[in-house]
Design a protein around this motif. Structure first.
Motif, PDB file in Angstrom:
ATOM      1  N   PHE A  58       0.871  -1.180   0.000  1.00  0.00           N
ATOM      2  CA  PHE A  58       0.000   0.000   0.000  1.00  0.00           C
ATOM      3  C   PHE A  58       0.902   1.222   0.000  1.00  0.00           C
ATOM      4  O   PHE A  58       1.679   1.436   0.937  1.00  0.00           O
ATOM      5  CB  PHE A  58      -0.912   0.020   1.236  1.00  0.00           C
ATOM      6  CG  PHE A  58      -1.971   1.091   1.156  1.00  0.00           C
ATOM      7  CD1 PHE A  58      -3.246   0.792   0.671  1.00  0.00           C
ATOM      8  CD2 PHE A  58      -1.694   2.396   1.542  1.00  0.00           C
ATOM      9  CE1 PHE A  58      -4.229   1.782   0.579  1.00  0.00           C
ATOM     10  CE2 PHE A  58      -2.673   3.387   1.450  1.00  0.00           C
ATOM     11  CZ  PHE A  58      -3.936   3.078   0.974  1.00  0.00           C
ATOM     12  N   LEU A  59       0.836   2.008  -1.081  1.00  0.00           N
ATOM     13  CA  LEU A  59       1.662   3.213  -1.184  1.00  0.00           C
ATOM     14  C   LEU A  59       0.851   4.436  -0.756  1.00  0.00           C
ATOM     15  O   LEU A  59      -0.335   4.537  -1.075  1.00  0.00           O
ATOM     16  CB  LEU A  59       2.138   3.424  -2.628  1.00  0.00           C
ATOM     17  CG  LEU A  59       3.058   2.370  -3.230  1.00  0.00           C
ATOM     18  CD1 LEU A  59       3.508   2.796  -4.629  1.00  0.00           C
ATOM     19  CD2 LEU A  59       4.272   2.109  -2.350  1.00  0.00           C
ATOM     20  N   SER A  60       1.528   5.354  -0.064  1.00  0.00           N
ATOM     21  CA  SER A  60       0.868   6.611   0.288  1.00  0.00           C
ATOM     22  C   SER A  60       1.871   7.743   0.074  1.00  0.00           C
ATOM     23  O   SER A  60       3.063   7.501  -0.125  1.00  0.00           O
ATOM     24  CB  SER A  60       0.406   6.586   1.747  1.00  0.00           C
ATOM     25  OG  SER A  60       1.530   6.429   2.590  1.00  0.00           O
ATOM     26  N   ALA A  61       1.374   8.978   0.095  1.00  0.00           N
ATOM     27  CA  ALA A  61       2.233  10.174   0.036  1.00  0.00           C
ATOM     28  C   ALA A  61       1.355  11.339   0.451  1.00  0.00           C
ATOM     29  O   ALA A  61       0.115  11.239   0.395  1.00  0.00           O
ATOM     30  CB  ALA A  61       2.777  10.390  -1.369  1.00  0.00           C
ATOM     31  N   SER A  62       1.984  12.447   0.866  1.00  0.00           N
ATOM     32  CA  SER A  62       1.189  13.599   1.304  1.00  0.00           C
ATOM     33  C   SER A  62       0.386  14.141   0.116  1.00  0.00           C
ATOM     34  O   SER A  62       0.772  13.957  -1.051  1.00  0.00           O
ATOM     35  CB  SER A  62       2.111  14.697   1.840  1.00  0.00           C
ATOM     36  OG  SER A  62       2.855  15.249   0.771  1.00  0.00           O
ATOM     37  N   LEU A  63      -0.727  14.821   0.417  1.00  0.00           N
ATOM     38  CA  LEU A  63      -1.586  15.358  -0.645  1.00  0.00           C
ATOM     39  C   LEU A  63      -0.811  16.342  -1.523  1.00  0.00           C
ATOM     40  O   LEU A  63      -0.912  16.300  -2.753  1.00  0.00           O
ATOM     41  CB  LEU A  63      -2.822  16.035  -0.030  1.00  0.00           C
ATOM     42  CG  LEU A  63      -3.826  16.614  -1.033  1.00  0.00           C
ATOM     43  CD1 LEU A  63      -4.377  15.538  -1.956  1.00  0.00           C
ATOM     44  CD2 LEU A  63      -4.964  17.322  -0.300  1.00  0.00           C
ATOM     45  N   ASP A  64      -0.009  17.227  -0.924  1.00  0.00           N
ATOM     46  CA  ASP A  64       0.753  18.204  -1.708  1.00  0.00           C
ATOM     47  C   ASP A  64       1.719  17.512  -2.658  1.00  0.00           C
ATOM     48  O   ASP A  64       1.859  17.901  -3.819  1.00  0.00           O
ATOM     49  CB  ASP A  64       1.552  19.138  -0.781  1.00  0.00           C
ATOM     50  CG  ASP A  64       0.660  20.193  -0.160  1.00  0.00           C
ATOM     51  OD1 ASP A  64      -0.518  20.274  -0.571  1.00  0.00           O
ATOM     52  OD2 ASP A  64       1.132  20.908   0.742  1.00  0.00           O
ATOM     53  N   GLU A  65       2.388  16.486  -2.149  1.00  0.00           N
ATOM     54  CA  GLU A  65       3.347  15.767  -2.981  1.00  0.00           C
ATOM     55  C   GLU A  65       2.617  15.035  -4.112  1.00  0.00           C
ATOM     56  O   GLU A  65       3.080  15.009  -5.261  1.00  0.00           O
ATOM     57  CB  GLU A  65       4.140  14.770  -2.113  1.00  0.00           C
ATOM     58  CG  GLU A  65       5.079  13.855  -2.862  1.00  0.00           C
ATOM     59  CD  GLU A  65       6.213  14.570  -3.611  1.00  0.00           C
ATOM     60  OE1 GLU A  65       6.426  15.772  -3.365  1.00  0.00           O
ATOM     61  OE2 GLU A  65       6.843  13.919  -4.458  1.00  0.00           O
ATOM     62  N   ARG A  66       1.473  14.484  -3.805  1.00  0.00           N
ATOM     63  CA  ARG A  66       0.715  13.759  -4.828  1.00  0.00           C
ATOM     64  C   ARG A  66       0.254  14.713  -5.930  1.00  0.00           C
ATOM     65  O   ARG A  66       0.311  14.388  -7.120  1.00  0.00           O
ATOM     66  CB  ARG A  66      -0.446  12.998  -4.194  1.00  0.00           C
ATOM     67  CG  ARG A  66       0.068  11.885  -3.272  1.00  0.00           C
ATOM     68  CD  ARG A  66      -0.999  10.934  -2.824  1.00  0.00           C
ATOM     69  NE  ARG A  66      -1.917  11.475  -1.854  1.00  0.00           N
ATOM     70  CZ  ARG A  66      -3.220  11.626  -2.043  1.00  0.00           C
ATOM     71  NH1 ARG A  66      -3.770  11.267  -3.186  1.00  0.00           N
ATOM     72  NH2 ARG A  66      -3.980  12.117  -1.098  1.00  0.00           N
TER      73      ARG A  66
END
Ligand code: DC
Length: 210
Positions: free
Chosen positions: A141-149
């Motif tokens: 499961f990959l995630s990242a901050s909204l700004d980075e996305r």
């Protein structure tokens, strides 16, 4: 032995496609972008001026359509690679993807695709670890901050649009985006693609050698 599968889920812009593609290249495996399948159905529905909320019409369209994602995304032989990421498609693809009949049809094809591969497949989407391949060799499961996305989308999609899509994909009734209990979670915000790929390759080696 059944085919090896690396299943990857995560929200829009978490790095799924980039990581999954690089991982497939690194391993010499096939790659399946399941979001592109829902996008291709959406493009065709819009072209035919169907009401995307008409469940029966969308079900009939998906059941009768041939969708390919490689070498380019096409539906019924028409290349739609350049049409699947427009604002209009971003706006409504979550409605199409929430249709249980469309999902059933796409999920069956995703399983057929993986079954037909000689070595292994890297598959990415929203329900791959939870519904499509709950017995995958490894689940990520990959995630990242909204700004980075949003930054990764290169300004193609506003943070508000990403957040709206995340919300729709995570709160729908059928196959919502969830972290599988046995998924390995990786936050890609500050990570290089190659670094994430190597971490997953290491997980695969551990799993297949044990
Ligand atoms: O990964 P993407 O942004 O190209 O996906 C497009 C849309 O399709 C996304 O809003 C959620 C949906 N989707 C899904 O519901 N299930 C999948 N396995 C893949 C994508």
């Amino acid at each position: 032995m059944s085919a090896l599968i690396i299943a990857i889920d995560g929200p829009a812009g978490s790095g799924k496609s980039t990581v999954a593609r690089a991982l497939a290249d690194r391993l010499g495996w096939s790659f399946l972008d399941t979001g592109a399948m829902y996008r291709a159905i959406t493009v065709e529905a819009l072209r035919r001026e169907l009401d995307v909320r008409d469940e029966a019409a969308l079900a009939a369209l998906s059941a009768s359509s041939v969708v390919r994602t490689t070498p380019r995304v096409s539906i019924n032989g028409r290349d739609v690679e350049d049409e699947i990421r427009t604002d209009r498609v971003n706006e409504v693809v979550s409605i199409v993807a929430a249709n249980p009949l469309v999902r059933a049809s796409m999920v069956a094809r995703q399983r057929e695709f993986a079954d037909a591969q000689a070595v292994g497949t890297v598959v990415e989407g929203r329900d791959i670890t939870t519904v499509v391949f709950p017995d995958a060799t490894i689940k990520i499961f990959l995630s990242a901050s909204l700004d980075e996305r949003a930054r990764r989308r290169g300004g193609d999609e506003e943070p508000a649009s990403l957040a709206r899509r995340d919300d729709a994909d995570s709160n729908r009734r059928t196959s919502p985006l969830r972290v599988a209990h046995d998924a390995i979670e990786i936050d890609t915000t500050l990570r290089a693609v190659d670094d994430v790929v190597e971490e997953i390759v290491e997980c695969l080696h551990q799993k297949t050698s044990s």
